[in-house]
Write a protein that holds these residues in place. Structure first.
Motif, PDB file in Angstrom:
ATOM      1  N   GLN A  34       0.828  -1.207   0.000  1.00 36.12           N
ATOM      2  CA  GLN A  34       0.000   0.000   0.000  1.00 36.12           C
ATOM      3  C   GLN A  34       0.862   1.256   0.000  1.00 36.12           C
ATOM      4  OE1 GLN A  34      -2.513  -0.394   3.406  1.00 36.12           O
ATOM      5  NE2 GLN A  34      -4.214  -1.248   2.222  1.00 36.12           N
ATOM      6  N   PHE A  35       1.914   1.248   0.776  1.00 36.11           N
ATOM      7  CA  PHE A  35       2.812   2.402   0.823  1.00 36.11           C
ATOM      8  C   PHE A  35       3.461   2.635  -0.534  1.00 36.11           C
ATOM      9  CE2 PHE A  35       7.140   4.011   1.497  1.00 36.11           C
ATOM     10  CZ  PHE A  35       6.823   5.250   2.025  1.00 36.11           C
ATOM     11  N   LEU A  36       3.909   1.573  -1.176  1.00 33.89           N
ATOM     12  CA  LEU A  36       4.546   1.727  -2.482  1.00 33.89           C
ATOM     13  C   LEU A  36       3.548   2.205  -3.540  1.00 33.89           C
ATOM     14  CD1 LEU A  36       6.932  -1.360  -2.552  1.00 33.89           C
ATOM     15  CD2 LEU A  36       7.523   1.045  -2.242  1.00 33.89           C
ATOM     16  N   ARG A  37       2.305   1.735  -3.461  1.00 31.83           N
ATOM     17  CA  ARG A  37       1.290   2.210  -4.404  1.00 31.83           C
ATOM     18  C   ARG A  37       1.026   3.698  -4.216  1.00 31.83           C
ATOM     19  NH1 ARG A  37      -2.364  -1.845  -2.851  1.00 31.83           N
ATOM     20  NH2 ARG A  37      -1.630  -3.777  -3.753  1.00 31.83           N
ATOM     21  N   GLN A  38       0.956   4.144  -2.971  1.00 30.45           N
ATOM     22  CA  GLN A  38       0.669   5.552  -2.706  1.00 30.45           C
ATOM     23  C   GLN A  38       1.829   6.450  -3.105  1.00 30.45           C
ATOM     24  OE1 GLN A  38      -0.297   5.631   1.414  1.00 30.45           O
ATOM     25  NE2 GLN A  38      -2.320   4.702   1.136  1.00 30.45           N
ATOM     26  N   THR A  39       3.047   5.996  -2.897  1.00 31.97           N
ATOM     27  CA  THR A  39       4.194   6.836  -3.232  1.00 31.97           C
ATOM     28  C   THR A  39       4.540   6.789  -4.710  1.00 31.97           C
ATOM     29  OG1 THR A  39       5.701   5.041  -2.656  1.00 31.97           O
ATOM     30  CG2 THR A  39       5.225   6.680  -0.963  1.00 31.97           C
ATOM     31  N   SER A  40       4.077   5.767  -5.437  1.00 37.64           N
ATOM     32  CA  SER A  40       4.413   5.704  -6.859  1.00 37.64           C
ATOM     33  C   SER A  40       3.749   6.837  -7.626  1.00 37.64           C
ATOM     34  CB  SER A  40       4.019   4.348  -7.444  1.00 37.64           C
ATOM     35  OG  SER A  40       2.622   4.200  -7.434  1.00 37.64           O
ATOM     36  N   VAL A  41       2.554   7.258  -7.219  1.00 40.99           N
ATOM     37  CA  VAL A  41       1.879   8.374  -7.879  1.00 40.99           C
ATOM     38  C   VAL A  41       2.686   9.645  -7.678  1.00 40.99           C
ATOM     39  CG1 VAL A  41      -0.222   9.779  -7.859  1.00 40.99           C
ATOM     40  CG2 VAL A  41      -0.374   7.308  -7.627  1.00 40.99           C
ATOM     41  N   TYR A  42       3.190   9.845  -6.491  1.00 40.96           N
ATOM     42  CA  TYR A  42       3.985  11.037  -6.201  1.00 40.96           C
ATOM     43  C   TYR A  42       5.324  10.992  -6.932  1.00 40.96           C
ATOM     44  CZ  TYR A  42       6.637  14.465  -3.549  1.00 40.96           C
ATOM     45  OH  TYR A  42       7.419  15.521  -3.192  1.00 40.96           O
ATOM     46  N   SER A  43       5.958   9.823  -6.984  1.00 40.26           N
ATOM     47  CA  SER A  43       7.278   9.731  -7.594  1.00 40.26           C
ATOM     48  C   SER A  43       7.223   9.893  -9.105  1.00 40.26           C
ATOM     49  CB  SER A  43       7.953   8.411  -7.232  1.00 40.26           C
ATOM     50  OG  SER A  43       7.224   7.337  -7.777  1.00 40.26           O
ATOM     51  N   VAL A  44       6.089   9.561  -9.729  1.00 37.01           N
ATOM     52  CA  VAL A  44       5.959   9.757 -11.176  1.00 37.01           C
ATOM     53  C   VAL A  44       5.993  11.246 -11.502  1.00 37.01           C
ATOM     54  CG1 VAL A  44       4.320   9.526 -13.089  1.00 37.01           C
ATOM     55  CG2 VAL A  44       4.777   7.598 -11.614  1.00 37.01           C
ATOM     56  N   ARG A  45       5.407  12.069 -10.633  1.00 40.29           N
ATOM     57  CA  ARG A  45       5.439  13.515 -10.869  1.00 40.29           C
ATOM     58  C   ARG A  45       6.785  14.111 -10.519  1.00 40.29           C
ATOM     59  NH1 ARG A  45       0.266  15.217  -7.538  1.00 40.29           N
ATOM     60  NH2 ARG A  45       1.877  14.850  -6.017  1.00 40.29           N
ATOM     61  N   VAL A  46       7.455  13.588  -9.513  1.00 42.65           N
ATOM     62  CA  VAL A  46       8.686  14.198  -9.019  1.00 42.65           C
ATOM     63  C   VAL A  46       9.898  13.807  -9.867  1.00 42.65           C
ATOM     64  CG1 VAL A  46      10.267  14.245  -7.054  1.00 42.65           C
ATOM     65  CG2 VAL A  46       7.835  14.441  -6.695  1.00 42.65           C
ATOM     66  N   ASN A  47       9.924  12.583 -10.379  1.00 43.06           N
ATOM     67  CA  ASN A  47      11.103  12.126 -11.106  1.00 43.06           C
ATOM     68  C   ASN A  47      11.490  13.011 -12.281  1.00 43.06           C
ATOM     69  OD1 ASN A  47      11.872  10.051  -9.467  1.00 43.06           O
ATOM     70  ND2 ASN A  47      10.746   8.487 -10.590  1.00 43.06           N
ATOM     71  N   PRO A  48      10.583  13.408 -13.160  1.00 44.22           N
ATOM     72  CA  PRO A  48      11.017  14.294 -14.254  1.00 44.22           C
ATOM     73  C   PRO A  48      11.559  15.628 -13.759  1.00 44.22           C
ATOM     74  CG  PRO A  48       8.879  13.340 -14.744  1.00 44.22           C
ATOM     75  CD  PRO A  48       9.202  12.982 -13.335  1.00 44.22           C
ATOM     76  N   ARG A  49      10.972  16.147 -12.695  1.00 40.07           N
ATOM     77  CA  ARG A  49      11.464  17.422 -12.154  1.00 40.07           C
ATOM     78  C   ARG A  49      12.872  17.272 -11.580  1.00 40.07           C
ATOM     79  NH1 ARG A  49       6.102  19.375  -8.867  1.00 40.07           N
ATOM     80  NH2 ARG A  49       4.749  19.597 -10.678  1.00 40.07           N
ATOM     81  N   LEU A  50      13.109  16.168 -10.854  1.00 36.78           N
ATOM     82  CA  LEU A  50      14.446  15.939 -10.309  1.00 36.78           C
ATOM     83  C   LEU A  50      15.466  15.735 -11.415  1.00 36.78           C
ATOM     84  CD1 LEU A  50      13.839  13.627  -7.224  1.00 36.78           C
ATOM     85  CD2 LEU A  50      14.654  15.960  -7.247  1.00 36.78           C
ATOM     86  N   ARG A  51      15.068  14.987 -12.437  1.00 33.92           N
ATOM     87  CA  ARG A  51      15.977  14.736 -13.554  1.00 33.92           C
ATOM     88  C   ARG A  51      16.344  16.048 -14.237  1.00 33.92           C
ATOM     89  NH1 ARG A  51      13.439  11.141 -17.708  1.00 33.92           N
ATOM     90  NH2 ARG A  51      12.335  10.561 -15.821  1.00 33.92           N
ATOM     91  N   LEU A  52      15.365  16.921 -14.438  1.00 38.60           N
ATOM     92  CA  LEU A  52      15.618  18.218 -15.058  1.00 38.60           C
ATOM     93  C   LEU A  52      16.511  19.074 -14.166  1.00 38.60           C
ATOM     94  CD1 LEU A  52      14.979  20.192 -17.365  1.00 38.60           C
ATOM     95  CD2 LEU A  52      13.009  20.947 -16.022  1.00 38.60           C
ATOM     96  N   ALA A  53      16.243  19.069 -12.870  1.00 37.69           N
ATOM     97  CA  ALA A  53      17.052  19.868 -11.939  1.00 37.69           C
ATOM     98  C   ALA A  53      18.497  19.390 -11.922  1.00 37.69           C
ATOM     99  CB  ALA A  53      16.453  19.805 -10.539  1.00 37.69           C
ATOM    100  N   PHE A  54      18.706  18.075 -11.870  1.00 37.87           N
ATOM    101  CA  PHE A  54      20.074  17.563 -11.855  1.00 37.87           C
ATOM    102  C   PHE A  54      20.777  17.785 -13.188  1.00 37.87           C
ATOM    103  CE2 PHE A  54      18.809  14.913  -8.137  1.00 37.87           C
ATOM    104  CZ  PHE A  54      19.789  15.392  -7.280  1.00 37.87           C
ATOM    105  N   SER A  55      20.053  17.677 -14.285  1.00 31.81           N
ATOM    106  CA  SER A  55      20.700  17.913 -15.578  1.00 31.81           C
ATOM    107  C   SER A  55      21.124  19.374 -15.698  1.00 31.81           C
ATOM    108  CB  SER A  55      19.777  17.516 -16.729  1.00 31.81           C
ATOM    109  OG  SER A  55      18.657  18.360 -16.765  1.00 31.81           O
ATOM    110  N   ARG A  56      20.285  20.294 -15.214  1.00 28.04           N
ATOM    111  CA  ARG A  56      20.678  21.710 -15.243  1.00 28.04           C
ATOM    112  C   ARG A  56      21.851  21.985 -14.312  1.00 28.04           C
ATOM    113  NH1 ARG A  56      14.812  24.770 -15.264  1.00 28.04           N
ATOM    114  NH2 ARG A  56      14.275  24.227 -17.412  1.00 28.04           N
TER     115      ARG A  56
END
Length: 66
Positions: A34-56
């Motif tokens: 249940q915890f992994l299901r709930q956090t997967s929705v959040y991580s899908v939104r955050v991952n592209p932002r983190l990737r963009l931030a680290f690439s910059r």
């Protein structure tokens, strides 16, 4: 050889106290899923932002200061 078997068996008995019963283990696995299901929705939104931030960040760090 028999003495060694008994020594190993009796030394392993306390280790069985650390293993939870199957009912508790199933409850733990269920709550973990249940915890992994709930956090997967959040991580899908955050991952592209983190990737963009680290690439910059890395682009600005590795850019030659000329």
């Amino acid at each position: 050889m028999l003495q060694m078997f008994f020594a190993m068996a009796f030394s392993a008995v306390p280790l069985t106290l650390y293993v939870p019963p199957i009912r508790s283990l199933n409850l733990f696995v269920q709550s973990l899923e249940q915890f992994l299901r709930q956090t997967s929705v959040y991580s899908v939104r955050v991952n592209p932002r983190l990737r963009l931030a680290f690439s910059r960040l890395f682009a600005s760090l590795f850019r030659s200061p000329r």
